[in-house]
Design a protein around this motif. Structure first.
Motif, PDB file in Angstrom:
ATOM      1  N   ALA A  64       0.742  -0.991  -0.087  1.00  0.00           N
ATOM      2  CA  ALA A  64       0.106  -0.014  -0.001  1.00  0.00           C
ATOM      3  C   ALA A  64       0.737   1.145  -0.019  1.00  0.00           C
ATOM      4  CB  ALA A  64      -1.112   0.068   1.024  1.00  0.00           C
ATOM      5  N   ASP A  65       0.381   2.361  -0.436  1.00  0.00           N
ATOM      6  CA  ASP A  65       1.258   3.393  -0.699  1.00  0.00           C
ATOM      7  C   ASP A  65       1.463   4.263   0.726  1.00  0.00           C
ATOM      8  OD1 ASP A  65      -0.502   5.038  -3.863  1.00  0.00           O
ATOM      9  OD2 ASP A  65       1.201   3.308  -3.418  1.00  0.00           O
ATOM     10  N   SER A  66       0.726   3.791   1.618  1.00  0.00           N
ATOM     11  CA  SER A  66       0.937   4.557   2.907  1.00  0.00           C
ATOM     12  C   SER A  66       2.045   3.807   3.952  1.00  0.00           C
ATOM     13  CB  SER A  66      -0.372   4.360   3.771  1.00  0.00           C
ATOM     14  OG  SER A  66      -0.901   2.987   3.956  1.00  0.00           O
ATOM     15  N   VAL A  67       2.350   2.606   3.396  1.00  0.00           N
ATOM     16  CA  VAL A  67       3.508   1.899   3.994  1.00  0.00           C
ATOM     17  C   VAL A  67       4.624   1.829   3.307  1.00  0.00           C
ATOM     18  CG1 VAL A  67       1.710   0.483   5.138  1.00  0.00           C
ATOM     19  CG2 VAL A  67       2.883  -0.426   3.318  1.00  0.00           C
ATOM     20  N   LYS A  68       4.784   2.212   2.098  1.00  0.00           N
ATOM     21  CA  LYS A  68       6.124   1.941   1.327  1.00  0.00           C
ATOM     22  C   LYS A  68       7.086   2.817   1.734  1.00  0.00           C
ATOM     23  CE  LYS A  68       4.089   1.426  -3.220  1.00  0.00           C
ATOM     24  NZ  LYS A  68       3.755   2.207  -4.699  1.00  0.00           N
ATOM     25  N   GLY A  69       8.398   2.143   1.984  1.00  0.00           N
ATOM     26  CA  GLY A  69       9.399   2.463   2.652  1.00  0.00           C
ATOM     27  C   GLY A  69       9.421   2.382   4.106  1.00  0.00           C
ATOM     28  N   ARG A  70       8.544   1.955   4.645  1.00  0.00           N
ATOM     29  CA  ARG A  70       8.490   1.771   6.102  1.00  0.00           C
ATOM     30  C   ARG A  70       8.223   0.217   6.589  1.00  0.00           C
ATOM     31  NH1 ARG A  70       4.474   3.911   9.149  1.00  0.00           N
ATOM     32  NH2 ARG A  70       2.957   3.752   7.405  1.00  0.00           N
ATOM     33  N   PHE A  71       7.403  -0.397   5.598  1.00  0.00           N
ATOM     34  CA  PHE A  71       7.330  -1.854   5.956  1.00  0.00           C
ATOM     35  C   PHE A  71       7.783  -2.796   4.919  1.00  0.00           C
ATOM     36  CE2 PHE A  71       2.651  -1.225   8.166  1.00  0.00           C
ATOM     37  CZ  PHE A  71       3.235  -0.422   8.940  1.00  0.00           C
ATOM     38  N   THR A  72       8.262  -3.741   5.270  1.00  0.00           N
ATOM     39  CA  THR A  72       8.905  -4.935   4.571  1.00  0.00           C
ATOM     40  C   THR A  72       8.137  -6.119   4.735  1.00  0.00           C
ATOM     41  OG1 THR A  72      11.020  -3.568   4.536  1.00  0.00           O
ATOM     42  CG2 THR A  72      10.980  -5.880   3.672  1.00  0.00           C
TER      43      THR A  72
END
Length: 120
Positions: A64-72
């Motif tokens: 989801a765009d809202s978690v890109k770069g933070r969640f893996t």
């Protein structure tokens, strides 16, 4: 397919949590494993999923765009597990997180859900 989730809990903003999910039963039917979340008063939404088919060396992963770069998200097709590493958590990440599998015929299986709360 039966799903057992672990992880979750309470964390302050900026903190990290890791969710894990193990599948059992008819695991040979699984094509996709992933995580959804549902916040109070909101619809369930996709957080991330991963193609678990063994022939894929570079599995298709969707965030989801809202978690890109933070969640893996990561998956282990041998052990039928999927994990979600969540970093830099924000209050808006607060929700019940559900593990999901999708079979080739489109059938979905769901875990029982695990609460993630981000607050100071």
């Amino acid at each position: 397919v039966q799903l057992v989730e672990s992880g979750g809990g309470w964390v302050q903003p900026g903190g990290s949590l890791r969710l894990s999910c193990a599948a059992s039963g008819r695991t040979f039917t699984i094509n996709i494993m992933g995580w959804y979340r549902q916040a109070p008063g909101k619809e369930r939404e996709l957080v991330a999923d991963i193609d678990m088919r063994a022939f894929t060396n570079r599995p298709r992963i969707l965030y989801a765009d809202s978690v890109k770069g933070r969640f893996t998200i990561s998956g282990d097709s041998t052990n039928n597990t999927v994990s979600l590493q969540m970093n830099d958590l924000k209050p808006e990440d607060t929700a019940v997180y559900y593990c999901n599998t999708r079979a080739g015929n489109g059938y979905n299986s769901w875990g029982q859900g695990t609460q993630v709360t981000v607050s100071s």
